[in-house]
Write a protein that holds these residues in place. Sequence first.
Motif, mmCIF file in Angstrom:
data_model
loop_
_atom_site.group_PDB
_atom_site.id
_atom_site.type_symbol
_atom_site.label_atom_id
_atom_site.label_comp_id
_atom_site.label_asym_id
_atom_site.label_seq_id
_atom_site.Cartn_x
_atom_site.Cartn_y
_atom_site.Cartn_z
ATOM 1 N N ILE A 66 0.840 -1.201 0.000
ATOM 2 C CA ILE A 66 0.000 0.000 0.000
ATOM 3 C C ILE A 66 0.874 1.250 0.000
ATOM 4 O O ILE A 66 0.480 2.283 -0.545
ATOM 5 N N ILE A 67 2.056 1.167 0.575
ATOM 6 C CA ILE A 67 2.963 2.314 0.534
ATOM 7 C C ILE A 67 3.326 2.618 -0.908
ATOM 8 O O ILE A 67 3.245 3.763 -1.370
ATOM 9 N N LEU A 68 3.683 1.586 -1.658
ATOM 10 C CA LEU A 68 4.045 1.784 -3.059
ATOM 11 C C LEU A 68 2.882 2.422 -3.817
ATOM 12 O O LEU A 68 3.045 3.407 -4.533
ATOM 13 N N LEU A 69 1.696 1.858 -3.633
ATOM 14 C CA LEU A 69 0.548 2.351 -4.392
ATOM 15 C C LEU A 69 0.148 3.759 -3.975
ATOM 16 O O LEU A 69 -0.133 4.614 -4.809
ATOM 17 N N SER A 70 0.126 4.010 -2.664
ATOM 18 C CA SER A 70 -0.336 5.331 -2.251
ATOM 19 C C SER A 70 0.689 6.396 -2.618
ATOM 20 O O SER A 70 0.329 7.531 -2.872
ATOM 21 N N CYS A 71 1.978 6.025 -2.702
ATOM 22 C CA CYS A 71 2.975 7.021 -3.096
ATOM 23 C C CYS A 71 2.816 7.408 -4.553
ATOM 24 O O CYS A 71 3.094 8.544 -4.931
ATOM 25 N N ILE A 72 2.352 6.491 -5.382
ATOM 26 C CA ILE A 72 2.031 6.866 -6.761
ATOM 27 C C ILE A 72 0.961 7.952 -6.735
ATOM 28 O O ILE A 72 1.000 8.932 -7.478
ATOM 29 N N TYR A 73 0.020 7.753 -5.847
ATOM 30 C CA TYR A 73 -1.080 8.697 -5.690
ATOM 31 C C TYR A 73 -0.553 10.072 -5.265
ATOM 32 O O TYR A 73 -0.902 11.096 -5.834
ATOM 33 N N TRP A 74 0.334 10.098 -4.276
ATOM 34 C CA TRP A 74 0.898 11.404 -3.856
ATOM 35 C C TRP A 74 1.676 12.024 -5.001
ATOM 36 O O TRP A 74 1.576 13.229 -5.257
ATOM 37 N N GLY A 75 2.456 11.196 -5.674
ATOM 38 C CA GLY A 75 3.261 11.698 -6.784
ATOM 39 C C GLY A 75 2.387 12.334 -7.849
ATOM 40 O O GLY A 75 2.690 13.414 -8.358
ATOM 41 N N ALA A 76 1.274 11.667 -8.156
ATOM 42 C CA ALA A 76 0.368 12.193 -9.190
ATOM 43 C C ALA A 76 -0.228 13.518 -8.739
ATOM 44 O O ALA A 76 -0.409 14.434 -9.535
ATOM 45 N N LEU A 77 -0.534 13.619 -7.437
ATOM 46 C CA LEU A 77 -1.081 14.878 -6.929
ATOM 47 C C LEU A 77 -0.065 16.011 -7.077
ATOM 48 O O LEU A 77 -0.403 17.123 -7.459
ATOM 49 N N PHE A 78 1.200 15.701 -6.787
ATOM 50 C CA PHE A 78 2.254 16.710 -6.965
ATOM 51 C C PHE A 78 2.430 17.054 -8.438
ATOM 52 O O PHE A 78 2.530 18.216 -8.817
ATOM 53 N N GLY A 79 2.491 16.017 -9.251
ATOM 54 C CA GLY A 79 2.888 16.197 -10.650
ATOM 55 C C GLY A 79 1.873 16.935 -11.490
ATOM 56 O O GLY A 79 2.231 17.566 -12.482
ATOM 57 N N GLY A 80 0.594 16.839 -11.112
ATOM 58 C CA GLY A 80 -0.443 17.476 -11.921
ATOM 59 C C GLY A 80 -0.209 18.962 -12.141
ATOM 60 O O GLY A 80 -0.607 19.518 -13.161
ATOM 61 N N ALA A 81 0.465 19.590 -11.189
ATOM 62 C CA ALA A 81 0.647 21.034 -11.267
ATOM 63 C C ALA A 81 1.685 21.442 -12.296
ATOM 64 O O ALA A 81 1.646 22.566 -12.808
#
Lengths: 510, 336, 172
Positions: A66-81
């Motif tokens: 879940i750490i791996l998966l949720s970090c993708i999620y955080w990364g996507a939130l950062f990257g969208g900008a």
Amino acid sequence: MQEIQSLIGGFQVALSWFNLMLMLAGIILGVIIGVLPGLGGANGVAILLPLTFSMASQPGGTTSAIILLSCIYWGALFGGAITSILFNIPGEPWSVATTFDGYPLAQKGRPGAALTAAFTSSFVGALVAVLLITFMAPLVAKFALRFGPPEFFAVYLLTFCAFVGMSKGSPFKTIASMMLGFALAAVGTDTVTGQLRLTYGFMELLRGFDFLIAVIGLFGIGEILLTIEEGLEFKGAKAKLDMRVVLDTWKELPRYWLTSVRSSIVGCLMGIVPGGATPASFMSYGLAKKMSPDGPKFGTGMVEGVVAPETAAHAAGTSALLPMLTLGVPGSPTAAVLLGGLLIWGLQPGPLLFVEKPDFVWGLIASMYLGNIVGLIVVLTCVPLFAAILRVPFAIIAPVILVICAIGAYTVHSSMFDVWMMLVFGVMGYAFKKLDYPMAPLVLALVLGDSAENAFRQAMLGSQGDLRAFFSNALVGTITGLALLLLFWPLISKGLEIVRGRNGSNGQGA
Amino acid sequence: MTYRLSFRSRLAALAGVLLTAMSVPALAAWEPTKTVEFIVPAGTGGGADQMARLIQSIIAKHNLMKQPMVVVNKGGGAGAEGFLDMKGAKGDPHKIVITLSNLFTTPLATGVPFNWKDLTPVRMMALDEFVLWVNSETPYKNAKEYVDAVKAGGANKFKMGGTGSKQEDQILTAAIEKQSGAKFTYIPYKGGGEVATQLVGKHVDSTVNNPIEAVAQWRAGSLRPLCVFDTQRMPYKEKVTKDMAWGDIPTCKEAGLDANYLMLRGIFMPGGATPDQVAYYVGVLEKVSQTPEWKKFIEEGAFNTTALKGKDYADWVAKNEQLHQNLMKEAGFLAK
Amino acid sequence: MDEARQEKAVGSLRLWEIVAALLFLAAGALVVYDSRRLGSTWGSDGPEAGYFPFYIGVIICIASVINLISALKPGAAGDKPFVTWEQLKMVLIVMVPYAVYVALIANPLYSLGIYEASVIFIAVFMRYLGKYTWLKIGAVSVGTVAAFFVMFEIWFKVPLPKGPIEALLGFQ
């Protein structure tokens, strides 16, 4: 303070070299996903899900997975900008509002400042949301349960009211644009009756107009066309490219603490409800514009105009995991895929997850802290790199961006029709800009129109057509009242001024 | 029993044997030559999506296919997007689709030009049960009490929440109404999980959620199952809550509500698939259904484990289409 | 003479305002028409499927009529150029190849797939607007597209439309 103990336990689970490596990998992957429009967090999570299977079968492995998966999620939130700021192309729906001030800032030669502000406020928003999850999860879950159709409609209404009255131009152009957005949102299958609306027999229109396609066209392609008109180059190329810009921006940021606080609250509420990160970012931007002393200057490249939507989007995106964990209701498509992951690993999201699998839950929460810190460090060190993209000659970067737009439009539904639609939206975006039709109301209506109408009609079904449903209890009444207050605020503040003025003159007369 | 064979017929037999010998490996040899797309005619996170992703993961984990498989959600137009895509892919063996009841309901309710006969049936994976749920803070202990209360409350006073419009949940609600004479207000939501949460929050009075959609709330004590819409009780004896197993839920017929409904979770290929292509996927899916992960999933979701293939499957689908046609006609859900 | 032509405007702002208002009006009419078919009244249990779209369509129509009237009003603002020939030429130089590019990706006659079409598009763009050497062009166009290929097809397994070269390589 049982939570703190549990959290420390969680950190012990999450803080291993292996898990830190996973975080780094996840964040980087997520940033890439966030940058490319059309490739959502759901893609990345879904692709890695099978891989996590073997991870999850080892002891303690579910936490790593879940750490791996949720970090993708955080990364996507950062990257969208990133693309929103550099090219006016939102990589993700929730970064549309970031373009409003982020892109002008970059054009003024401050892409580094815009990126730093975006990343830092993302982090702040996430931090507030994680704190909320840590200490108030059970309470918050109960709150979320109180949201039925009337409450949802009231929240959407509030988003609209926070946002309208923004544009300066002709009010009838604003109305036409917003209504066109609603009309586009109505195309496709009607959830309440199952009827096909406004498709005129075109099977391609069954699924309706996707928000991302409209946005890539209107904002991305439209902006490229406007840029080309002026000559073949991007503005903002003279940006400074060192890490100093990060520190300089940080010095400026504390000034906007009020906006940060307000946006965090908006974001957390919208994430928990779950209204989603996209409406949260719009609402927060609208509120900041209305309430900030610099409000009238919004849209010309204000750092505060980047802080507001980014804080709210990340706070909402993070707190959206709470309803998923405690209720089993995903707050976003990405959360939905994560939810699928939990089920496949043999975990049952729901009220009992905190009781039955405390190791997992607290490991995940600890990883939210760590993942966001790792993410912030990664993206901040890359700020000069990202800003340097603007220095790439136009004749190279422009075709690449156009290709990315086409790929992004295609991936949304794997359909060439959508790519053509994006072209049409591109021309529309260009014409809108030239003729002074505002685009933000159209986009907001497109993203929220369908949900708002559904919620309204579900509420009406429930109350047998009685409009009093929107004032039937304290919660919904408060939200509706707030929305109406915001809508009529210009009138009310005028009225107050008049009253105050009269009082003043009375005082003098007496 | 002996008889002499003429030289000719012996030769023919020999040739036949040779032919079979040659063609058997050729038949078994069909295998995907590129990535297989697994279409889900629904959004992410729903029951069909979960099952598709589970199948994908099991195939990846146990290496059941040489080529990769990707799950693609095409849920637009109540699944019509996915089905039309499959219809257009006639003869393409690198596409499969998982179906839910919208295989029947979407064409019937919207008039979208599509029929299951445009597809090639591969294998039924399971059937999904439906359970009548109420909030555990309400006094209703069984289906009869609840239905009586609905009737006593008057028409449209009780709200039934469900997924989508004119789809399985609403059809089942119509069937309950027809059986009992009670009259609900049906409120459509977008997903099963949302429906269950709305029931916990008392925004609706009852739901007909699938077991997997509501199990977490049941275990947490927020929801109460009243009856299952099947001809017999579910076979699962292991306790889910402190004192109840899935098998302890009475059938609705026992409770005096003679309605039953099961939802297809089956796999189809595009039309015009050859028997060896179908055989390949049947083989892979059979292996999937033997894995411990699959068995665990089936038990947790309290699925009906009926699994069919070949003609039995096609017959079942045909019969069910007729059933949906009748149910939807009675409820007035057919497209005009 | 040529220069004079380039400075010339392609229609005044007023003309295009009128065109836009008329297009909005048409869109509004389409929405209203289909909403009537769906049922656009407030039924016993709330609004029907066409209720909101109907009024949305009506509002679009009203707003566009007002926009039309204000566009027709004489005034200096309306006489400003919408776009000059020079500007339009630039826009078309990008838009036309882009449309051709999208058509090349997939069409009924011969589809190149998104990757081959992208290589060509980037190359043409760089050659005619950037005057780069073919070596640089080759490096950028093939390099970028190869990166996309790895990311989408191999990494994230998102299938994009593919063409003849991928078929040769065994990707279909």
